[in-house]
Design an enzyme around this catalytic site. Structure first.
Site, short mmCIF file in Angstrom:
data_model
loop_
_atom_site.label_atom_id
_atom_site.label_comp_id
_atom_site.label_asym_id
_atom_site.label_seq_id
_atom_site.Cartn_x
_atom_site.Cartn_y
_atom_site.Cartn_z
N ASP A 34 45.89 -7.69 -19.85
CA ASP A 34 47.12 -8.15 -19.22
C ASP A 34 48.32 -7.56 -19.95
O ASP A 34 48.26 -7.26 -21.15
CB ASP A 34 47.22 -9.67 -19.27
N LYS A 35 49.42 -7.42 -19.23
CA LYS A 35 50.65 -6.89 -19.83
C LYS A 35 51.05 -7.68 -21.07
O LYS A 35 51.47 -7.10 -22.08
CB LYS A 35 51.78 -6.93 -18.79
#
Length: 284
Positions: free
Chosen positions: A134-135
């Site tokens: 995930d970012k």
């Protein structure tokens, strides 16, 4: 592209055809090109597909540029790349927090894949995505450096032969280790989020080990048996212990999501070398 592999001592004898099709997962079309162009060599000599290869033998494969497709990406900043492990076939890098793993639009230039493409361009190589973070999550990410090894790494990931260990800090006190098995599905009201969905969700298994407990937080280590989107974040939040700094699954404002891909362990599919890559999470 030329790939040369020396079969390790543990390798069982098999034909070139079996090696390409069953072990190295070379697509049928590419196998056809290798055979018709006579682009397979065994110990320095041209080889037919029925030839047998055994431990210690050297296999050389010659690929044309058109054998595999590649989706070009914009080049980013190679200085951003922090290499944890690298050889001629694969690379493991430490992803910074608040950086996407790969672009969703061809014009993007600031994702990890953009920066890695710039780093590898200096060596006339290209990156291929094996998995993503995930970012908001930092830590170890594995990429292939050629399309030949990409399906092999993908199969290893599916067969749980690539071990990934995460570190997180959650709100509240977790008193003991726990394995969370709640199914995870999409949130019908927010496309960004996932939810525990016992009826329609996909199976998800997260092993949580308690490391340190403080007044209002707990440091834990997590190991996944499955790789659902936001799996650790959803599972811990559902248990009443959301990860500190999670912008989707908790409301207390903090600087960052306290989730980090700490370790990645695997056995190299060609050399059988044991690879242990560690991405230290800074001061926390």
């Amino acid at each position: 592209m030329e790939i040369t592999i020396t079969l390790p001592e543990s390798h069982q004898p098999m034909t070139i055809r079996e090696l390409l099709e069953n072990e190295w997962l070379v697509p049928r079309k590419v196998r056809h090109f290798l055979r018709t162009r006579k682009n397979v060599w065994l110990n320095g000599e041209p080889a037919l597909f029925h030839y047998e290869a055994a431990a210690g033998d050297q296999i050389t494969l010659l690929f044309e540029e058109t054998d595999y497709s590649y989706q070009p990406v914009q080049l980013g900043n190679p200085q951003i790349i922090n290499v944890l492990y690298e050889d001629e076939h694969l690379i493991i890098v430490d992803k910074p927090v608040s950086m996407k793993t790969h672009p969703n639009e061809p014009t993007e230039t600031a994702t990890l894949l953009n920066h890695l493409a710039a780093y590898l361009a200096q060596k006339e190589q290209r990156p291929y995505v094996v998995h993503r973070l995930d970012k908001e999550t930092s830590g170890a990410v594995l990429f292939a450096k050629n399309p030949f090894i990409l399906p092999i790494l993908g199969r290893m990931l599916e067969q749980k032969k690539i071990y990934r260990r995460y570190q997180a800090i959650v709100w509240g006190k977790l008193s003991k280790d726990v394995t969370i098995t709640d199914k995870i599905g999409r949130d019908r009201h927010d496309r960004r989020k996932r939810v525990v969905d016992p009826r329609n969700g996909q199976p998800a298994i997260t092993h949580v080990q308690v490391a340190e407990v403080s007044a209002d937080k707990t440091k834990v280590y997590c190991v996944l048996d499955t790789g659902r989107t936001h799996q650790i974040r959803v599972h811990l939040a559902y248990q009443g212990h959301p990860i500190v700094g999670d912008p989707l699954y908790q409301t207390k404002p903090t600087k960052r999501l306290m989730l980090h891909a700490l370790e990645l362990h695997m056995t190299h599919p060609f050399t059988q070398e044991k690879i242990i890559a560690k991405a230290l999470p800074g001061l926390w």
